[in-house]
Scaffold this active site. Structure first.
Site, short mmCIF file in Angstrom:
data_model
loop_
_atom_site.label_atom_id
_atom_site.label_comp_id
_atom_site.label_asym_id
_atom_site.label_seq_id
_atom_site.Cartn_x
_atom_site.Cartn_y
_atom_site.Cartn_z
N PRO A 277 0.84 -1.20 0.00
CA PRO A 277 0.00 0.00 0.00
C PRO A 277 0.88 1.25 0.00
CG PRO A 277 -0.64 -1.53 1.75
CD PRO A 277 0.67 -2.02 1.21
N LYS A 278 0.36 2.32 -0.60
CA LYS A 278 1.08 3.60 -0.58
C LYS A 278 0.48 4.47 0.52
CE LYS A 278 2.76 7.32 -3.53
NZ LYS A 278 2.59 8.36 -2.50
N TRP A 279 1.29 4.71 1.54
CA TRP A 279 0.81 5.42 2.72
C TRP A 279 0.86 6.92 2.51
CZ3 TRP A 279 -0.70 2.45 6.98
CH2 TRP A 279 -0.42 1.09 6.86
N ASP B 215 -2.80 6.47 -0.61
CA ASP B 215 -2.58 7.10 -1.91
C ASP B 215 -2.73 6.14 -3.09
OD1 ASP B 215 -2.22 9.71 -1.36
OD2 ASP B 215 -0.05 9.71 -1.46
#
Length: 202
Positions: free
Chosen positions: A30-32, A178
């Protein structure tokens, strides 16, 4: 502080990619949505470095003790500082943590405590591991990070299944994430180079 990788470090970067790629050998996370942060720990000394070389340590004093508990004595870890709420990640509250007054910093540290999400390893003990492939750095990170008892220090999820990555991309939208990151399992850590892929929500 004397580590095999010393500050300042320019984090490894990503270029935008349309859609979740299905190339073999890719790993997904996941894009934090937070502040990119390189953690340097040498014994009792912990420094939080930002993407633009701005030191973050003074703004997040609550993370220093947590990271001392979660990390080995000497290491350099790449990750993200985030603030987690019941509705997901809150970037606006995170930005408000960058306050010049020390009394305000201490107050906000108690009211809106931050979390740290680890996703890469640059050094462990006396060894610079940036030249190792990502799959090896990730295995070392998993073996050394003690996040089991610490609710605000996390190891980011990882998968080699693009269908799982697509599910994350869809399911996490609106929760402060994101999108999804993709990187080759063979990728060395390359400072300030756009060698990862980011699949972002529009």
């Amino acid at each position: 502080m004397q580590l095999p990788v010393m500050p300042p470090v320019k984090p490894m970067l990503a270029k935008t990619h349309a859609g979740v790629p299905r190339d073999p050998g890719l790993l997904f996370e996941p894009k934090w949505d937070g502040f990119r942060c390189i953690v340097f720990r040498d014994g009792d000394t912990v420094e939080l470095g930002s993407r633009n070389d701005r030191p973050l340590t003074r703004y997040f004093p609550e993370l220093v003790d947590l990271l001392k508990e979660a990390l080995p004595e000497r290491c350099v870890v790449d990750g993200e500082i985030v603030i987690v709420t019941g509705q997901g990640l809150d970037f606006d509250t995170l930005q408000n943590r960058l306050h010049p007054a020390e009394s305000r910093v201490r107050k906000l540290a108690k009211e809106t405590p931050a979390s740290f999400v680890a996703f890469d390893l640059l050094a462990l003990g006396d060894e610079d591991v940036t030249g190792k492939p990502f799959r090896e750095r990730r295995a070392l990170l998993e073996s050394m990070l003690d996040a089991s008892e610490l609710q605000r220090v996390h190891l980011t999820p990882l998968t080699d299944d693009p269908d799982v990555a697509q599910d994350w991309f869809t399911r996490f939208e609106g929760a402060g994430f994101d999108g999804v990151m993709a990187k080759s399992a063979d990728l060395s850590y390359q400072q300030d180079k756009r060698v990862m892929l980011k699949i972002k929500h529009e």
